[in-house]
Design an enzyme around this catalytic site. Structure first.
Site, PDB file in Angstrom:
ATOM      1  CB  SER A  31      -0.883  -0.041   1.250  1.00 33.30           C
ATOM      2  OG  SER A  31      -1.601   1.159   1.383  1.00 33.30           O
ATOM      3  CE  LYS A  89      -4.961   0.032   0.686  1.00 36.05           C
ATOM      4  NZ  LYS A  89      -5.711  -0.739   1.688  1.00 36.05           N
ATOM      5  CE  LYS A 131      -4.073   3.825   2.155  1.00 37.76           C
ATOM      6  NZ  LYS A 131      -5.240   3.303   2.837  1.00 37.76           N
ATOM      7  CG  ASP A 186     -10.665  -1.216   5.348  1.00 38.82           C
ATOM      8  OD1 ASP A 186     -10.875  -1.872   6.379  1.00 38.82           O
ATOM      9  OD2 ASP A 186      -9.667  -0.464   5.236  1.00 38.82           O
ATOM     10  N   GLY A 193      -4.061  -4.336   6.264  1.00 36.38           N
ATOM     11  CA  GLY A 193      -3.032  -4.081   7.274  1.00 36.38           C
ATOM     12  C   GLY A 193      -3.216  -2.712   7.887  1.00 36.38           C
TER      13      GLY A 193
HETATM   14  O1  NPG Z   1       0.616  -2.169   4.743  1.00 36.32           O
HETATM   15  O2  NPG Z   1      -0.135  -2.345   6.767  1.00 36.32           O
HETATM   16  C1  NPG Z   1      -0.077  -1.785   5.669  1.00 36.32           C
HETATM   17  C2  NPG Z   1      -0.910  -0.543   5.470  1.00 36.32           C
HETATM   18  C3  NPG Z   1      -2.105  -0.818   4.617  1.00 36.32           C
HETATM   19  O3  NPG Z   1      -3.121   1.049   3.575  1.00 36.32           O
HETATM   20  C4  NPG Z   1      -3.026   0.363   4.560  1.00 36.32           C
HETATM   21  N1  NPG Z   1      -3.718   0.603   5.658  1.00 36.32           N
HETATM   22  O4  NPG Z   1      -6.789   2.259   5.159  1.00 36.32           O
HETATM   23  O5  NPG Z   1      -6.199   0.221   4.911  1.00 36.32           O
HETATM   24  C5  NPG Z   1      -5.945   1.371   5.266  1.00 36.32           C
HETATM   25  C6  NPG Z   1      -4.573   1.741   5.779  1.00 36.32           C
HETATM   26  C7  NPG Z   1      -4.479   2.268   7.184  1.00 36.32           C
HETATM   27  C8  NPG Z   1      -3.246   2.326   7.805  1.00 36.32           C
HETATM   28  C9  NPG Z   1      -5.563   2.725   7.871  1.00 36.32           C
HETATM   29  C10 NPG Z   1      -3.106   2.821   9.094  1.00 36.32           C
HETATM   30  C11 NPG Z   1      -5.421   3.217   9.159  1.00 36.32           C
HETATM   31  C12 NPG Z   1      -4.210   3.275   9.756  1.00 36.32           C
END
Ligand code: NPG
Length: 388
Positions: free
Chosen positions: A153, A180, A182, A261, A313
């Site tokens: 991500s 992924k 954002k 999600d 995650g």
């Molecule tokens: O690789 O653990 C990872 C991060 C994945 O994008 C990711 N997490 O919205 O899913 C999400 C986001 C997130 C991270 C949301 C931290 C909230 C806190």
């Protein structure tokens, strides 16, 4: 069938209870190797609270994944630590110090929400039980693979598309099997079109809006419509968590599958969201739904109606990541998750690192989580008792 109608594929084997001597919270701060910016903010480090359950047979560990502010959901770290100390741990131990992971759900059923806090406690107890039984979490949950496909991500970079394309190229070189990106209003169709042009049509690319779009704003919807032409694997959580009908309304017009999600906090919500057409893929985060046991029931509800799932995650350290990797090894988790190697997040992980091997991360085989925090990584941890 379970209470909410999720067919249990196979009941999890029973494990002996553990005797809890103490419950602690150990908090460390780790800098991220690259800042992580989403539609709700920018993070340069993580405060990582670990729940440690001490038993005569050894310790069990769980990670609290809450962000510092209530921006992803209602939960945030200070509140979660408080609810663990003042409600969850006392509520659990009031009925006796001999406990199983299932007791977290049963004994605390009158407490609303706070699923990330519950998940940290449940994971720590399950870890202690499994270590005592000499069994890995992946085996216990019914893993069907020895390694899991890894996705990554990527936050919204300060340097815009050139920096995004550079980061993505590096991750693809490392072997990640899907990207992924954002998005947020103002950073969506155009940047993503340029990213698609840069990486080519063959790269598995998906986007995550973290609920930043207004389903009734024509400019927002035009931007999301534009994304529909980019051959994305999926569009994750465009609208606010409660807006299932709005997700369904727009999903019906798009060819890109919508994946929820934040909206999916338990298997009942998963069932309803699927039934109304709001989601056709589900991101399962064990912390978001209350722990590994609830995560299996969400998986079961999705699989029962043929909806694919993948493991999300929350920028976990090796402790939380170990639980995620075990979950991602279950049947149904066929899409690469946000299950990346330790060096995507940390210069030095709290545990033995997770590494990328041919686009995959190996599932831990040791007892319990199969990962334990290195004591030297915890020397500066702030420690507090949760059980009195
Ligand atoms: O690789 O653990 C990872 C991060 C994945 O994008 C990711 N997490 O919205 O899913 C999400 C986001 C997130 C991270 C949301 C931290 C909230 C806190």
């Amino acid at each position: 069938m379970t209470a909410g109608g999720a067919p249990a594929l196979a009941p999890l084997p029973a494990l002996p209870a553990v005797e809890i001597a103490a419950v602690d919270l150990l908090t460390v701060e780790l800098p991220l190797v690259v800042p992580f910016t989403t539609s709700f903010g920018r993070q340069t480090s993580r405060e990582i609270p670990l729940v440690r359950v001490r038993t005569p047979d050894g310790d069990g560990w769980g990670e609290l994944v809450t962000p510092p502010a209530p921006v992803y959901s209602e939960e945030f770290t200070t509140g979660a630590a408080l609810v663990l100390r003042d409600h969850l741990v006392p509520g659990l131990l009031a009925a006796g110090r001999t406990v199983t992971a299932e007791d977290v759900g049963h004994r605390l059923r009158s407490i609303y929400g706070h699923r990330m806090a519950c998940a940290a406690l449940e994971t720590a107890i399950l870890d202690a039980q499994l270590r005592a039984a000499g069994r890995s979490l992946a085996d216990h949950l019914g893993a069907v693979r020895a390694s899991v496909p890894a996705g990554v991500s990527v936050g919204i970079p300060d340097g815009g598309v050139p920096e995004l394309a550079e980061q993505v190229a590096r991750y693809l070189d490392d072997g990640y099997l899907r990207i992924k990106a954002k998005i947020e209003p103002g950073f969506d169709t155009e940047p993503l079109r340029r990213l698609r042009d840069a990486v080519g049509d063959d790269v598995a690319l998906q986007v995550d809006a973290n609920a930043a779009y207004d389903p009734d704003d024509p400019a927002h919807i035009a931007a999301l419509d534009g994304l529909d032409e980019l051959g994305l694997v999926l569009l994750e959580q465009p609208f606010a968590p409660d807006r299932l009908r709005d997700h369904a309304r727009h999903a019906a017009r798009w060819t890109t599958p919508v994946c929820l999600d934040e909206s999916i906090h338990d298997h009942l919500r998963a069932r309803d969201a699927i039934a109304c057409g709001a989601t056709s893929v589900v991101n399962i985060k064990l912390a978001r739904v209350g722990g590994p046991l609830a995560a299996v029931s969400v998986r079961d509800a999705c699989l029962a109606v043929g909806v694919p799932v993948w493991c999300g995650g929350m920028l976990e350290s090796g402790v939380g990541r170990a639980a995620n990797v075990a979950l991602a090894a279950l049947e149904g988790f066929d899409l690469p998750g946000d299950v990346s190697a330790s060096d995507r997040y940390w210069r030095e992980d709290l545990t033995e690192p997770f590494v990328l091997d041919d686009g995959h991360v190996a599932v831990p085989t040791g007892p319990g989580l199969g990962r334990t925090p290195h004591p030297e990584m915890l020397t500066d941890a702030a420690v507090s008792r949760l059980d009195h």
